[in-house]
Write a protein that holds these residues in place. Structure first.
Motif, PDB file in Angstrom:
ATOM      1  N   GLU A  92      27.396 -48.288  86.084  1.00  0.00           N
ATOM      2  CA  GLU A  92      27.017 -48.545  87.470  1.00  0.00           C
ATOM      3  C   GLU A  92      25.507 -48.442  87.632  1.00  0.00           C
ATOM      4  O   GLU A  92      24.878 -49.275  88.276  1.00  0.00           O
ATOM      5  N   LEU A  93      24.897 -47.413  87.032  1.00  0.00           N
ATOM      6  CA  LEU A  93      23.454 -47.258  87.115  1.00  0.00           C
ATOM      7  C   LEU A  93      22.753 -48.413  86.420  1.00  0.00           C
ATOM      8  O   LEU A  93      21.740 -48.926  86.898  1.00  0.00           O
ATOM      9  N   GLY A  94      23.303 -48.840  85.290  1.00  0.00           N
ATOM     10  CA  GLY A  94      22.721 -49.963  84.571  1.00  0.00           C
ATOM     11  C   GLY A  94      22.739 -51.226  85.391  1.00  0.00           C
ATOM     12  O   GLY A  94      21.799 -52.025  85.361  1.00  0.00           O
ATOM     13  N   SER A  95      23.785 -51.425  86.162  1.00  0.00           N
ATOM     14  CA  SER A  95      23.890 -52.640  86.971  1.00  0.00           C
ATOM     15  C   SER A  95      22.846 -52.657  88.076  1.00  0.00           C
ATOM     16  O   SER A  95      22.416 -53.710  88.522  1.00  0.00           O
ATOM     17  N   LEU A  96      22.425 -51.487  88.535  1.00  0.00           N
ATOM     18  CA  LEU A  96      21.394 -51.433  89.562  1.00  0.00           C
ATOM     19  C   LEU A  96      20.025 -51.783  89.000  1.00  0.00           C
ATOM     20  O   LEU A  96      19.108 -52.144  89.728  1.00  0.00           O
ATOM     21  N   ILE A  97      19.877 -51.670  87.680  1.00  0.00           N
ATOM     22  CA  ILE A  97      18.614 -52.021  87.047  1.00  0.00           C
ATOM     23  C   ILE A  97      18.587 -53.480  86.641  1.00  0.00           C
ATOM     24  O   ILE A  97      17.578 -54.161  86.754  1.00  0.00           O
ATOM     25  N   THR A  98      19.710 -53.987  86.158  1.00  0.00           N
ATOM     26  CA  THR A  98      19.708 -55.323  85.566  1.00  0.00           C
ATOM     27  C   THR A  98      20.580 -56.317  86.314  1.00  0.00           C
ATOM     28  O   THR A  98      20.092 -57.150  87.044  1.00  0.00           O
ATOM     29  N   SER A  99      21.886 -56.208  86.157  1.00  0.00           N
ATOM     30  CA  SER A  99      22.765 -57.236  86.707  1.00  0.00           C
ATOM     31  C   SER A  99      24.149 -56.669  86.973  1.00  0.00           C
ATOM     32  O   SER A  99      24.584 -55.714  86.319  1.00  0.00           O
ATOM     33  N   ASP A 100      24.848 -57.283  87.943  1.00  0.00           N
ATOM     34  CA  ASP A 100      26.235 -56.893  88.208  1.00  0.00           C
ATOM     35  C   ASP A 100      27.137 -57.136  87.001  1.00  0.00           C
ATOM     36  O   ASP A 100      28.232 -56.588  86.919  1.00  0.00           O
ATOM     37  N   LYS A 101      26.670 -57.981  86.083  1.00  0.00           N
ATOM     38  CA  LYS A 101      27.486 -58.252  84.897  1.00  0.00           C
ATOM     39  C   LYS A 101      27.656 -57.021  84.015  1.00  0.00           C
ATOM     40  O   LYS A 101      28.503 -57.009  83.128  1.00  0.00           O
TER      41      LYS A 101
END
Length: 444
Positions: A92-101
């Motif tokens: 979830e944190l990663g998606s806030l940095i990069t992409s919803d994918k």
């Protein structure tokens, strides 16, 4: 900051990679070679098969008559989806940095329900009616779970699954369970009909009258017969055909780019800024006031109805016409429309964060700011994952037939009810006082 850039570029490349191409799956399906599609998916399995792949593999395996393998893949998708109810914080944190994918795909509620439809049919074709009943009970438990989790639950797909359960329980002679399922189907279809446009099939009313009579529930029988009328009588030494006709494809998700103006007077770091920004979708603005034009990518979905949207079945003098029992397209679009505000909010939170990083990098060095902005653009992709091989609509034909082996003469209809293609299917066996289930798919 510079150390984070290679990571962002790697992620952007990884987002675009996939183990299989959808076009390579649908071409053999549409030319009557599901075995080739199944083989292709097996050969191009991702290193870590996720939910969309397992769904596609399961449905293609079903059409290729690999029923046990189909259920295994669909079970795998269901298990992953269930495990993902508890969110993965790191993803979830990663998606806030990069992409919803990067968000773990948990499948939509209607996708999870429809997997039980195909699993139940797999058991039917393996002559394991008890297994199909287990799938019906699992689908009922999942519906109850969805209802319990959300007091505003939309009931999408539940009417069809309850209807299906009623028919399978009836085929097994489990009259009480069949009656309960038909009652639920009537309720669920009604709850969802305003948004899906699917009316409660007349077959449900007929079943409620028929089963309350059989079970001796006098008061309910009288009430249902008053409401629905007397069901059609059945001649002696007949069986029944229940045919599910699946037409076209559910529309796949695409990507659209939206631009949101950031003005020179904006306090971008204010926690209320993103809600303010959302209101600017499609807004006209004066160039002189513009500080930055924020570009975001979000998914989109549009109607794509198939060429065939109805069916007639003729067996000798006996004829039946398909009734719409599941409009997957309408459910998919309504589901997405309900999710879109949250998707947009999450996307803008991410985009504003990237903008702030770019602004900070610019203060240190113009080239660094340019690279940071480029990394943000490359990693901004919409999440378009879904179960793409699902049909667009499902129709049902329920008709009594004399016991014996028959050829079904199918007529596929357009939206105006005109016949656009005919097909004959031989060797459909009807047993006396039994129900024969069968599904048929077209892709046009």
């Amino acid at each position: 900051m510079i150390k984070t850039l290679p990571f962002l570029f790697i992620i952007s490349l990884a987002i675009g990679c996939g183990g299989y191409k959808f076009q390579e799956v649908i071409e053999p399906l549409e030319t009557g070679k599901p075995e080739n599609a199944y083989t292709y998916l097996q050969k191009h399995a991702p290193k870590e098969p996720d939910i969309p792949y397992q769904f596609e593999l399961g449905l293609v395996a079903h059409y290729a008559n690999h029923f046990a393998e189909s259920s295994k893949a669909l079970d795998a998708a269901g298990d992953i989806a269930e495990d993902r109810y508890t969110k993965s914080v790191s993803k979830e944190l990663g998606s806030l940095i990069t992409s919803d994918k990067l968000r773990p795909y948990s499948a939509t509620q209607y996708e999870r329900l429809l997997s039980h439809y195909y699993r139940a049919l797999n058991y039917i074709y393996l002559n394991q009616l008890d297994g199909a009943l287990v799938e019906c009970r699992r689908a009922t438990a999942l519906i109850n779970y969805f209802k319990g989790e959300d007091e505003k639950y939309d009931f999408f797909g539940t009417g069809f699954l309850a209807h299906l359960s009623g028919m399978f329980f009836e085929a097994a002679g489990e009259w009480n369970d069949a009656l309960i399922s038909y009652k639920q189907a009537a309720e669920y279809y009604k709850n969802a009909s305003e948004k899906t446009g699917v009316k409660t099939p007349d077959d449900i009313g007929n079943a409620l009258v028929r089963l309350t009579r059989r079970l001796g529930f006098t008061d309910e029988f009288a009430r249902y017969r008053e409401q629905y009328g007397e069901p059609p009588s059945r001649p002696e030494n007949t069986g029944e055909l229940i045919l599910f006709y699946e037409s076209g494809y559910v529309p796949s998700k695409g990507q659209e780019t939206l631009m949101f103006p950031i003005f020179k007077t904006d306090d971008v770091e204010d926690e209320e800024f993103v809600p303010t920004l959302i209101k600017r979708e499609g807004m006209a603005y004066e160039e002189v006031k513009l500080e930055y034009l924020l570009r975001v990518a979000i998914p989109t979905i549009d109607s794509h109805r198939p060429r065939f949207s109805g069916i007639r079945v003729a067996v000798g003098e006996n004829q039946g016409r398909g009734v719409l029992v599941e409009d997957v397209e309408s459910i998919a679009i309504e589901t997405f429309n309900a999710q879109r505000p949250m998707i947009l909010l999450r996307t803008l939170v991410r985009a504003v964060g990237k903008y702030l990083l770019t602004r900070q990098a610019n203060k240190k060095h113009e080239a660094l700011g340019l690279l940071t902005n480029l990394a943000g653009v490359l990693t901004e992709q919409a999440d378009t994952r879904s179960w793409q091989t699902l049909p667009n609509q499902i129709f049902m034909v329920r008709m009594p037939l004399p016991a014996g082996t028959h050829t079904l003469n199918l007529s596929f209809l357009n939206a105006n009810g005109q016949v656009r293609r005919n097909q004959s299917v031989p060797d459909i066996k009807i047993n006396p006082n039994r129900i024969t289930f069968w599904n048929h798919r077209t892709y046009e």
